[in-house]
Design a protein around this motif. Structure first.
Motif, PDB file in Angstrom:
ATOM      1  N   GLY A 156       0.785  -1.157   0.080  1.00 36.23           N
ATOM      2  CA  GLY A 156      -0.004   0.176  -0.130  1.00 36.23           C
ATOM      3  C   GLY A 156       0.913   1.324   0.060  1.00 36.23           C
ATOM      4  O   GLY A 156       0.541   2.069  -0.641  1.00 36.23           O
ATOM      5  N   ASN A 157       1.967   1.344   0.742  1.00 39.02           N
ATOM      6  CA  ASN A 157       2.917   2.483   0.934  1.00 39.02           C
ATOM      7  C   ASN A 157       3.576   2.349  -0.385  1.00 39.02           C
ATOM      8  O   ASN A 157       3.955   3.655  -0.926  1.00 39.02           O
ATOM      9  N   PHE A 158       4.243   1.440  -0.800  1.00 42.01           N
ATOM     10  CA  PHE A 158       4.882   1.393  -2.294  1.00 42.01           C
ATOM     11  C   PHE A 158       3.964   2.100  -3.299  1.00 42.01           C
ATOM     12  O   PHE A 158       4.544   2.781  -4.073  1.00 42.01           O
ATOM     13  N   SER A 159       2.941   1.342  -3.481  1.00 39.93           N
ATOM     14  CA  SER A 159       1.773   1.912  -4.689  1.00 39.93           C
ATOM     15  C   SER A 159       1.666   3.463  -4.368  1.00 39.93           C
ATOM     16  O   SER A 159       1.670   4.268  -5.326  1.00 39.93           O
ATOM     17  N   SER A 160       1.613   3.833  -3.170  1.00 40.50           N
ATOM     18  CA  SER A 160       1.215   5.177  -2.836  1.00 40.50           C
ATOM     19  C   SER A 160       2.643   6.087  -3.462  1.00 40.50           C
ATOM     20  O   SER A 160       2.382   6.989  -3.957  1.00 40.50           O
ATOM     21  N   PHE A 161       3.725   5.834  -2.836  1.00 39.09           N
ATOM     22  CA  PHE A 161       4.774   6.264  -3.531  1.00 39.09           C
ATOM     23  C   PHE A 161       5.167   6.474  -5.035  1.00 39.09           C
ATOM     24  O   PHE A 161       5.288   7.548  -5.469  1.00 39.09           O
ATOM     25  N   VAL A 162       4.814   5.269  -5.834  1.00 31.77           N
ATOM     26  CA  VAL A 162       4.777   5.401  -7.227  1.00 31.77           C
ATOM     27  C   VAL A 162       3.751   6.375  -7.589  1.00 31.77           C
ATOM     28  O   VAL A 162       3.990   7.137  -8.707  1.00 31.77           O
ATOM     29  N   VAL A 163       2.405   6.220  -7.130  1.00 33.72           N
ATOM     30  CA  VAL A 163       1.528   7.252  -7.616  1.00 33.72           C
ATOM     31  C   VAL A 163       1.807   8.692  -7.401  1.00 33.72           C
ATOM     32  O   VAL A 163       1.747   9.595  -8.463  1.00 33.72           O
TER      33      VAL A 163
END
Length: 457
Positions: free
Chosen positions: A260-267
């Motif tokens: 969840g945190n990684f995908s937030s970083f990417v977005v």
């Protein structure tokens, strides 16, 4: 003052400061061409206007969260707002780029203090169902600030000046300060915890050096990497062996939380750099003024708010990870459209912006809920601080890499006015990196969905 009135004032305060932070974070991007022109900035200094702000935010949020919770939240929020007012004045009256960047550094420190403090105040003042509702209201105010930031910045910069742009936010900061004074209350989370300043200093140095490494790959910055790795190992080892760590590393044992945190970083990596480059393209290549640029970018933010609301309703029926995947796929489509900017007509770029807003709205609504569901209330402060840091880190790393690519293609002594074609090529390179990261996030989110559906079923 009775509790009901206090709660209302706290919600108003939260809406006001988050509204200001969102406007401050985005308005400067639109004003950068005017600022750069006035101070005759080269590429390096132009990029530093955003980078210096972001790096201070990400290096301070986690350490400050613990310090603030022990020594008094209201006290530190007053300091943050006061420093914010001073920083706005410094930027507005700065005679040269050096003083202006010092003002931006103050703004980074101020924003870190404000974001940590308001999260804690909402958490400590409100409880149960009221807390969930109030967070939703405050986040909505932040989205409104995001939507208005481009138009706000465009109108003031074009019709008045970028200096007035900074001064115009002062009134909102002053109102927030008076609301805080009217509350006349102090909040504490855990007064008896021990603050490990050594770990806080190590963390802050680590983050600053890491951004320095990412920003100077083309100038020997690779030599900073071993220092970063050593500091990271030391930091993790120390955190695992103290009673009150700066950050609860046990949270990282949860795969859903990490993804969840990684995908937030990417977005945030993707959306920030798309808007950053597009702003430059509109003003430098198409010769749009700041007002027209603000109008052009405004619908994307409005659409984002609308689809965040729609996606929020869908989270009741559909898996949060799948909704996040939909958001990421839409962002890939949007990025592909926008970064063909030199081959397509302007109306197609505008459509790309609308699609970008749809993707971001879908993602934010589902991601906020997904990350929130992976942790218990005891770890709320650590989790919210880490998620905020992670999102700002996405912006910072995207700008750092852009810094390197722009330096290689344009040269550090050039200005964007001199090399529009290379500016477009730099943007296309960033989009290629973003697409790889988004695909990685999609795969991980899909794996987490399969894991929940079949392995845990």
């Amino acid at each position: 003052m009775d509790k009901v009135k206090e709660d209302k004032l706290v919600i108003i305060l939260g809406c006001l400061v988050l509204f200001c932070i969102q406007i401050l974070g985005n308005m400067v991007t639109l004003a950068i061409p005017s600022i750069s022109q006035d101070f005759h900035m080269n590429v390096d200094l132009t990029n530093a206007v955003s980078l210096i702000y972001l790096v201070l935010v990400i290096s301070l949020v986690l350490p400050l969260a613990k310090i603030i919770s022990k020594y008094g939240v209201g006290k530190f929020l007053k300091i943050g707002i006061s420093l914010g007012i001073i920083s706005l004045i410094v930027c507005a009256i700065s005679p040269n780029s050096t003083i202006f960047l010092i003002g931006r550094a103050f703004q980074g420190i101020s924003s870190a203090l404000i974001c940590c403090s308001i999260n804690l105040i909402l958490y400590l003042q409100l409880s149960g169902e009221d807390f969930g509702k109030s967070i939703g209201i405050v986040l909505s105010a932040g989205y409104v600030g995001l939507a208005l930031s481009y138009l706000f910045a465009g109108i003031i910069t074009y019709y008045l000046s970028w200096r007035i742009l900074f001064l115009s936010l002062m009134l909102l900061y002053i109102v927030a300060f008076f609301i805080l004074m009217k509350l006349d209350k102090e909040w504490f989370l855990k007064k008896d915890i021990s603050i490990d300043y050594r770990d806080s200093i190590i963390y802050s140095i680590l983050m600053i050096l890491f951004v320095g490494f990412m920003s100077n790959l083309d100038f020997g910055g690779i030599y900073i990497l071993p220092i970063c790795l050593v500091l990271l190992i030391i930091f993790v080892w120390l955190e695992k062996n103290i009673e009150y760590p700066l950050y609860n590393i046990k949270l990282l044992k949860n795969p859903d939380y990490i993804v969840g945190n990684f995908s937030s970083f990417v977005v945030f990596f993707t959306t920030f750099i798309v808007m950053y480059v597009l702003n430059f393209y509109l003003q430098y290549a198409l010769d749009y003024n700041s007002y027209m640029t603000g109008l052009f970018l405004l619908p994307a933010a409005i659409v984002m708010i609308i689809f965040a609301y729609i996606a929020g309703k869908l989270t009741v029926k559909y898996d949060l990870r799948l909704l996040s995947v939909v958001g990421c796929i839409i962002l890939i489509i949007a990025g592909y459209i926008i970064f063909k900017m030199d081959f397509i007509p302007i109306y197609q770029i505008f459509i790309g912006c609308i699609v970008l807003g749809i993707g971001e709205g879908f993602f934010l609504a589902s991601n906020n809920k997904q990350v929130g569901q992976t942790i218990d209330s005891e770890n709320f402060i650590d989790s919210s601080s880490f998620l905020f840091t992670n999102r700002e880190l996405g912006k910072t790393i995207s700008l750092s890499i852009y810094f390197v690519v722009a330096g290689l293609m344009l040269g550090s002594d050039s200005s964007f006015d001199d090399a529009v074609l290379k500016l477009i090529m730099t943007g296309e390179t960033m989009m290629e990196i973003s697409i790889v990261l988004l695909i990685t996030a999609i795969i991980l989110l899909f794996v987490m969905w399969l894991r929940k559906k079949y392995i845990k079923a």
